[in-house]
Design an enzyme around this catalytic site. Structure first.
Site, short mmCIF file in Angstrom:
data_model
loop_
_atom_site.label_atom_id
_atom_site.label_comp_id
_atom_site.label_asym_id
_atom_site.label_seq_id
_atom_site.Cartn_x
_atom_site.Cartn_y
_atom_site.Cartn_z
N HIS A 292 -26.76 51.93 15.19
CA HIS A 292 -27.93 52.37 14.43
C HIS A 292 -28.19 53.87 14.53
CE1 HIS A 292 -29.62 51.52 18.46
NE2 HIS A 292 -30.55 52.41 18.16
N LYS B 214 -26.64 60.50 15.13
CA LYS B 214 -27.11 61.51 16.09
C LYS B 214 -25.96 62.38 16.62
CE LYS B 214 -31.27 59.26 17.90
NZ LYS B 214 -31.90 58.68 19.11
N HIS C 298 -33.09 51.62 9.53
CA HIS C 298 -33.86 51.17 10.69
C HIS C 298 -35.09 52.03 10.96
CE1 HIS C 298 -31.46 54.30 12.68
NE2 HIS C 298 -32.27 54.22 13.72
N HIS C 299 -35.26 53.14 10.23
CA HIS C 299 -36.48 53.94 10.35
C HIS C 299 -37.38 53.82 9.12
CE1 HIS C 299 -36.03 55.86 14.22
NE2 HIS C 299 -34.77 56.18 13.95
N ASP D 264 -35.39 48.45 18.20
CA ASP D 264 -35.18 49.82 18.64
C ASP D 264 -36.46 50.44 19.19
OD1 ASP D 264 -33.81 52.30 18.97
OD2 ASP D 264 -34.56 52.98 17.02
#
Length: 401
Positions: free
Chosen positions: A246, A250, A301-302, A330
């Protein structure tokens, strides 16, 4: 006047006629051919053998050559069990390459030492009464023994297995050997994929001073939530394998931003948010279901149920269910874990936030399942503790990225 109640013994069943037997074989063959997860293949094979010969229990044992053990996840009503390769009746059948046929375990003399080491010992532990037994080894395409069928207790009036039953179970064993070899190969490939995905996911987390256990916990939380929402075992397993990716985006975010202990500037925050888009573009070209799902999870997922999330501002069910599930998994783990820029929150504080964000940040249905499955969630949290050996204490505000 009340009628007197009598508890009657269940009527004995009968053997299948040829047409019924063919129906059982064809039904299970179709299910087995479409099953992808090894555990499900094993379960279906055990059910097929049980139904073909009308036994009470049927177990498919597999030989683990590396550990010199026999194991099964398909003993009906039991979890995974492992025994030494030579233990019990199934060990005898596998090591001696011999089918075993017993009318009554408690009066049989030939196999008594193996019974005492296996079925009868289990009876003492469970209270179950083993009577009739059959064990049939099966082979792969190279002719090597890779496991065995074990059937216990005939459910017809005779209470004894027949030569015809042994013929049928031998047929099932022959089919099992061929099918399991393919399933085992598929399982090995998927386990390798899973290991690679977890490793890459851990790399992304380590760059932001998070632990590899974060991705493990999120994966396990997601699996529990998916099942609780009614997704199939296949869908839940797919999400479990995909969710560790996920935050893969980054890896493209500079260390100075990821590891900054203080408040982010607006520009820095925008850079952080872009990890969702980066992750999606890294994964979207793959045709593999795991990586396709991982691309969706990385991208969504955000997002928030009320449409105020990022990167696309999706709302409600516009957000893929995998994204909605991973979001709460998360956030729960992020809030309950200490990071370079914050302390861990207490559990009560997290739960109050989830109640407040039900229908805002999070899908209400996922929140409801989360609370229903909270004991399982907490058990996972305590099983996969952080690498420094301390449990997340589940305590200041979270930086939302």
């Amino acid at each position: 006047m009340e009628h007197e109640r009598f508890d009657l013994e269940p009527l004995p069943r009968r053997d299948l006629d040829p047409q019924e037997l063919l129906r059982v074989i064809f039904d299970y063959a179709a299910k087995i051919a479409s099953a992808r997860i090894l555990e499900h293949v094993l379960l279906l094979m055990a059910d097929m053998g049980r139904d073909m010969i009308v036994s009470d229990r049927c177990t498919v044992w597999l030989l683990d050559v590396n550990k010199n053990e026999l194991w099964s996840k398909v003993a009906h009503g039991l979890d995974e069990i492992r025994i030494p390769k030579t233990a019990g009746l199934v060990g005898y059948a596998v090591t001696h390459d011999k089918a075993v046929f017993i009318d009554d375990a408690y009066t049989n003399e030939e196999y008594q030492p193996y019974l005492l080491n296996g079925a009868l010992l289990t009876d003492q532990q469970t209270g179950y009464r083993t009577k009739a037994l059959m064990v049939i080894p099966f082979r792969n395409n190279q002719g090597e023994i890779i496991g065995a069928y074990q059937a216990i207790n005939k459910m017809t009036a005779t209470e004894q297995f027949s030569a015809k039953d042994m013929e049928y179970l031998t047929l099932a064993a022959s089919y099992a050997g061929k099918s399991l070899e393919s399933a085992l190969l598929t399982n090995e490939i998927e386990e390798t994929q899973k290991e690679i995905i977890f490793t890459i996911g851990e790399i992304g987390e380590c760059r932001s001073k998070e632990t590899g256990n974060h991705v493990k916990r999120v994966a396990e939380y997601s699996y529990v939530l998916a099942l609780g929402l009614g997704l199939s075992h296949e869908e839940a397993a797919l999400l479990k394998m995909a969710s560790p990716m996920h935050d893969i985006g980054k890896m493209a975010i500079p260390d100075a931003i990821l590891m900054k202990p203080g408040k982010l500037t607006e520009e820095e925050f925008n850079r952080i948010q872009n990890h969702t888009v980066i992750g999606y573009h890294l994964l979207k070209a793959s045709k593999r279901p795991i990586l396709q799902s991982a691309a969706t999870v990385a991208y969504e997922h955000h997002e928030k149920w009320n449409g105020t999330g990022y990167p696309r501002g999706l709302r409600g069910e516009e957000i893929h269910i995998f994204g909605r599930i991973t979001a709460i998994a998360d956030v729960f783990d992020a809030l309950g874990s200490e990071r370079v820029y914050k302390k861990a929150w207490e559990l009560d504080r997290i739960l109050e936030l989830f109640k407040a964000e039900r229908g805002e940040h999070f899908d209400p249905a996922v929140v409801d399942v989360f609370f229903h499955k909270l004991p399982d969630i907490l058990q996972i949290r305590d099983t996969y503790v952080d690498t420094h050996g301390e449990k997340p204490s589940l305590k200041t505000k979270k930086r939302r990225h």
